[in-house]
Scaffold this active site. Structure first.
Site, short mmCIF file in Angstrom:
data_model
loop_
_atom_site.label_atom_id
_atom_site.label_comp_id
_atom_site.label_asym_id
_atom_site.label_seq_id
_atom_site.Cartn_x
_atom_site.Cartn_y
_atom_site.Cartn_z
N ILE A 1 13.67 22.26 41.44
CA ILE A 1 13.39 23.64 41.49
C ILE A 1 14.16 24.51 41.36
O ILE A 1 13.50 25.48 40.83
CB ILE A 1 13.25 23.28 43.15
CG1 ILE A 1 12.65 22.21 44.10
CG2 ILE A 1 12.62 24.94 44.09
CD1 ILE A 1 11.24 22.86 44.06
N GLU B 1 1.98 29.72 28.12
CA GLU B 1 2.14 31.22 28.81
C GLU B 1 3.29 30.83 27.26
O GLU B 1 3.36 29.93 26.70
CB GLU B 1 3.47 31.57 29.63
CG GLU B 1 5.22 30.82 29.52
CD GLU B 1 5.79 31.09 31.54
OE1 GLU B 1 4.70 31.18 32.36
OE2 GLU B 1 6.87 30.55 31.35
N HIS C 1 10.40 34.17 32.62
CA HIS C 1 11.09 32.59 32.53
C HIS C 1 12.13 32.49 31.61
O HIS C 1 12.08 33.23 30.56
CB HIS C 1 10.09 31.87 32.40
CG HIS C 1 9.48 31.22 33.78
ND1 HIS C 1 7.45 30.93 33.26
CD2 HIS C 1 9.54 31.50 35.06
CE1 HIS C 1 7.19 31.58 34.71
NE2 HIS C 1 7.78 31.50 35.27
N THR D 1 20.58 21.21 53.54
CA THR D 1 21.62 21.67 54.69
C THR D 1 21.51 23.08 54.48
O THR D 1 21.93 24.51 54.46
CB THR D 1 23.43 20.92 54.63
OG1 THR D 1 23.99 20.94 53.82
CG2 THR D 1 23.14 19.66 55.27
N GLU E 1 16.72 27.18 39.88
CA GLU E 1 16.61 27.72 38.96
C GLU E 1 17.31 28.37 38.18
O GLU E 1 18.78 28.74 38.71
CB GLU E 1 15.90 29.57 39.45
CG GLU E 1 15.81 30.39 37.81
CD GLU E 1 14.68 31.68 38.55
OE1 GLU E 1 14.59 31.80 39.59
OE2 GLU E 1 14.82 32.69 37.89
N ARG F 1 20.24 26.86 52.73
CA ARG F 1 18.77 28.33 53.15
C ARG F 1 17.92 27.27 53.05
O ARG F 1 16.91 27.64 52.93
CB ARG F 1 19.50 29.61 52.96
CG ARG F 1 18.29 29.89 53.35
CD ARG F 1 19.13 32.07 53.32
NE ARG F 1 19.46 31.88 51.93
CZ ARG F 1 18.23 32.69 51.16
NH1 ARG F 1 17.28 33.23 50.98
NH2 ARG F 1 18.91 32.90 49.92
#
Lengths: 288, 378
Positions: A95, A208, A246, A16, A97, A18
């Site tokens: 997902i 990386e 990162h 629910t 961060e 954004r």
């Protein structure tokens, strides 16, 4: 392809919010089978026609679920991943961060002990081209083909996938493993899956600076990999001790240097692309 | 977020680890007063967020309060690696018999917090790791169980530390509790001293906090010292950008940490020097790009800007709109080289037609162009 296909039934935690709502729409449009959502306290609602439940367990009473994708805010994200894992969902894609690092140390350990696969956090998710996407990547750049991709970066992955697709090579499954120091799945966890996947003919590893996941991947490749691998490493000119966007992209002392990663891949016989376009050239060359 | 030595020691003391008596002083007079209270030989240590303070002359002994004042006067205001010393720690000088190292770091490979202990303390631990790696004992800690006393005692024995076994182990147990308690990224005691009386004291300490967890520690979050950071890095933080100031003259702007790192690599490869790392993140709208250009334009080092965008969730036309707004308002006074691809690429190119922006189809061509421009060849 590996891990997911058009039949994978997906739960969205934080549906629910954004981000959760936006990407649920995007995933549905891509063809992903999103069957349910969870937001604690918002059970009974619908988001883009997807029913919302108060808990993962409640969702499981009504649906069969193969994977969960999590868009819950950082302070509660590890908890959400644990909820999915304890409910027995075999694939959890995180997902979010900015999750506190010690939350991830605890969650990764506990989720592994449960035998559940966790991807991320701080990752774009995964996509099996033209089958299913459980993530936030732009689906249209991934054309179905023969190259598997594992990557610590988001945007660079899209670049590589677009370049491979434009060159007619295409992709099987692409997994963004995330840019944080503590993540659920690393290169060496996924290489065996690609190694056994009949559709995947070559694998691109996008690494990386920071940590030694690339070195560990190179060691595995040297011993076990039957298919050609091409590597790419970003941050080769980065200064020591600075976090490059990162949380995990930092050279600490002698650990995480690009030189060490380049050397490890060279010793494993893995060619290293200097540019994104060179990834395509090297894959072509490897495939003969 | 880095803490000063005195702040790190306050945390250790709170968790029951002995530290030398001492206080922080902002003026030489305060330093004298603290030295008088201590009433013994003191050590005066510059409190700045860089290593190698001792070699730079930022750590000195003083036998009397008057000498403490004199020494503090020299150290306060001193410039150490670009940072001005604004405060000093005045602490009782320890009578050192042995110097050890104890630290906790986050280890990616084992996905654990790892305790590292060495009998070679008081020196740079990275140097020990390079030259004498077997002198460091590493112990990954199970997050479910924490560090138990029996494990800590074994670490002490394995590392060959000499001194009261129970007391040494107790310091390790408490150090782990402190690490978890404040959500640290790194916590080290170096040196961990055994005094001639057999006491165990943390003579120097370093703690870096996990920025992601600061929301749980509002008291510690307040300790952030903005003056110790680059002003542009603070402004970038306010905008929510991932930004790192670098030493070159080409401003770099892109979407996604990996792409920005790659862009820096390309510029370096063709002989240029990036002025910064700037990631505008995913899904950026025109105003975000506008703000990013505003930020880069405040950097006097920036002689040209390279914008590298691969549209995914981010739309290239939104980026173009932000660039155009910045150009129209006269904010950017240096040449801009752009490479855009992906979502809404064509729309972006159309919008930018006839604008003073140099467009290139590939990242490498754009990199070569911007380097040529700032080097004055075009």
């Amino acid at each position: 392809m590996i891990l997911i296909d058009r039949n994978t039934r997906v739960l969205v935690q934080g549906i629910t919010g954004r981000e959760g709502s936006f990407h649920t729409r995007q995933m549905l449009d891509y063809g992903t089978k999103v069957v349910a959502g969870v937001t604690p306290g918002k059970g009974g609602q619908e988001v883009h026609g997807v029913p919302v439940y108060n808990s993962v367990k409640e969702a499981l009473k009504e649906h069969e679920i193969d994977a969960s994708i999590i868009f819950v805010p950082a302070f509660a994200a590890a908890d959400a991943a644990l909820e999915a894992a304890h409910a027995g969902i075999p694939l959890v894609v995180l997902i979010t961060e900015g999750i506190p690092t010690l939350d991830m140390v605890q969650a990764v350990k506990e989720i592994k002990d449960l035998g559940i696969r966790l991807i991320g956090g701080n990752c774009p998710g995964l996509i099996s081209a033209e089958e299913s996407k459980i993530g936030i990547m732009p689906g249209h750049v991934f054309k179905r083909g023969k190259v598997g991709i594992i990557s610590r970066s988001g945007t660079l992955t899209y670049e590589a996938a677009a370049a491979l697709s434009d060159a007619g090579l295409g992709t099987t499954t692409t997994v963004g493993i995330g840019g944080d120091p503590i993540i659920g799945t690393t290169f060496k966890d996924l290489l065996p899956l690609f190694n056994e996947d009949p559709e995947t003919e070559a694998v691109v590893v996008i690494g990386e600076i920071g940590g030694s996941d690339e070195e560990e991947a190179a060691a595995w490749i040297k011993e076990h990999m039957k298919k050609p691998v091409v590597a790419f490493i970003s941050g080769r000119s980065a200064p020591k001790g600075k976090r490059m966007g990162h949380a995990g992209a930092i050279i600490m002392g002698d650990v995480g240097t690009p030189e060490s990663k380049v050397k490890a891949f060279q010793e494993a016989g893995v060619p290293i692309a200097e540019t994104i376009d060179e990834i395509v050239e090297l894959v072509k060359k490897q495939l003969g | 977020m880095k803490l000063h030595e005195y702040q790190a020691k306050e945390i250790l003391a709170k968790y029951g680890i002995p530290v030398p008596p001492g206080k922080v002083a902002f003026t030489p007079e305060e330093a004298r007063e603290i030295a008088r209270e201590i009433g013994k030989q003191v050590v005066i240590k510059a409190q700045v967020h860089v290593g190698g303070r001792g070699k730079a002359g930022g750590v000195k002994l003083a036998d009397t309060p008057a000498e403490a004042e004199e020494v503090a006067k020299k150290i306060l205001g001193m410039n150490i690696k670009g940072l001005t010393v604004k405060k000093v720690l005045v602490a009782e000088a320890a009578e050192i018999a042995k110097e050890y190292y104890a630290g906790l770091i986050l280890d990616r490979s084992s996905q654990r917090v790892v305790m590292m202990v060495s009998r070679e303390g008081g020196v740079d631990i990275e140097e020990v790791a390079r030259e004498n790696p077997e002198a460091i004992v590493k112990y990954p800690i199970d997050p479910d169980k924490g560090l138990r006393p029996f494990e800590a005692r074994q670490i002490v024995l394995d590392a060959g530390l000499e001194g009261n076994l129970n007391k040494l182990a107790d310091v390790l147990v408490k150090l782990y509790k402190a690490y978890v308690g404040v959500d640290a990224f790194l916590a080290e005691i170096n040196p961990l001293v055994v005094t001639r009386d057999g006491e165990i004291i943390a003579v120097d300490a370093k703690i870096d906090l996990d920025d992601n967890a600061l929301f749980r520690h509002p008291d510690l979050a307040k300790l952030r010292e903005v003056e110790a950071e680059h002003p542009l890095e603070i402004e970038a933080q306010n905008y929510g950008f991932a930004y790192v100031k670098l030493s070159g003259n080409i401003g770099i702007l892109g979407n996604g940490a990996g792409l920005v790192m790659y862009t820096l690599d390309l510029v370096n490869r063709v002989g240029g020097k990036p002025a910064n790392f700037l990631d505008i993140g995913g899904g950026a709208k025109a105003d975000v790009v506008y703000n990013a250009l505003k930020l880069l334009s405040k950097d006097p080092d920036v002689k040209g800007i390279f914008i590298n965008i691969f549209g995914g969730i981010t739309r290239a036309d939104e980026v173009a709109k932000g660039v155009i707004k910045a150009l129209e308002e006269g904010i950017v006074k240096v040449p801009i080289v752009m490479r855009v691809a992906g979502t809404a690429e064509e729309e972006a190119k159309k919008l930018l037609e006839g604008k003073p922006v140099y467009m290139y189809p590939t990242s490498i061509e754009a990199a070569k162009a911007i380097v040529a421009m700032v080097e004055g060849k075009k």
